[in-house]
Design a protein around this motif. Sequence first.
Motif, PDB file in Angstrom:
ATOM      1  N   UNK A 192      10.663 -32.435 -14.594  1.00  0.00           N
ATOM      2  CA  UNK A 192       9.992 -31.178 -14.944  1.00  0.00           C
ATOM      3  C   UNK A 192      10.599 -29.994 -14.188  1.00  0.00           C
ATOM      4  N   UNK A 193      10.627 -28.865 -14.844  1.00  0.00           N
ATOM      5  CA  UNK A 193      11.141 -27.659 -14.201  1.00  0.00           C
ATOM      6  C   UNK A 193      10.077 -27.103 -13.248  1.00  0.00           C
ATOM      7  N   UNK A 194      10.491 -26.123 -12.448  1.00  0.00           N
ATOM      8  CA  UNK A 194       9.546 -25.515 -11.501  1.00  0.00           C
ATOM      9  C   UNK A 194       8.407 -24.837 -12.267  1.00  0.00           C
ATOM     10  N   UNK A 195       8.725 -24.159 -13.366  1.00  0.00           N
ATOM     11  CA  UNK A 195       7.700 -23.494 -14.164  1.00  0.00           C
ATOM     12  C   UNK A 195       6.699 -24.503 -14.747  1.00  0.00           C
ATOM     13  N   UNK A 196       7.213 -25.638 -15.209  1.00  0.00           N
ATOM     14  CA  UNK A 196       6.314 -26.672 -15.759  1.00  0.00           C
ATOM     15  C   UNK A 196       5.390 -27.216 -14.677  1.00  0.00           C
ATOM     16  N   UNK A 197       5.923 -27.411 -13.480  1.00  0.00           N
ATOM     17  CA  UNK A 197       5.097 -27.905 -12.375  1.00  0.00           C
ATOM     18  C   UNK A 197       4.009 -26.898 -12.008  1.00  0.00           C
ATOM     19  N   UNK A 198       4.375 -25.610 -11.992  1.00  0.00           N
ATOM     20  CA  UNK A 198       3.388 -24.570 -11.664  1.00  0.00           C
ATOM     21  C   UNK A 198       2.307 -24.496 -12.732  1.00  0.00           C
ATOM     22  N   UNK A 199       2.678 -24.590 -14.004  1.00  0.00           N
ATOM     23  CA  UNK A 199       1.689 -24.563 -15.086  1.00  0.00           C
ATOM     24  C   UNK A 199       0.788 -25.792 -15.043  1.00  0.00           C
ATOM     25  N   UNK A 200       1.327 -26.925 -14.663  1.00  0.00           N
ATOM     26  CA  UNK A 200       0.526 -28.147 -14.605  1.00  0.00           C
ATOM     27  C   UNK A 200      -0.506 -28.076 -13.489  1.00  0.00           C
ATOM     28  N   UNK A 201      -0.206 -27.316 -12.424  1.00  0.00           N
ATOM     29  CA  UNK A 201      -1.137 -27.197 -11.304  1.00  0.00           C
ATOM     30  C   UNK A 201      -2.271 -26.240 -11.613  1.00  0.00           C
TER      31      UNK A 201
END
Length: 69
Positions: A59-68
Amino acid sequence: SVGDAASSAADRASSLASTVGDQVTGAPDRVVQQTQGNPLAAGAIAFGLGVLVGSLAPPSREEQELAQK
């Protein structure tokens, strides 16, 4: 005897490995033959491969931030 049984098991394992190898190397040809003239099947296979490849990518950094969130 034990030696004969081991030899027989090794022969079966070798045969199985060969069969699996043949199946894997022949898979692309079988897919082409089965989907020829059937664009819906070809699209479904392409979609499935895309999902598989996408799930393997980290996962990209943006995907990780959205998942949180």
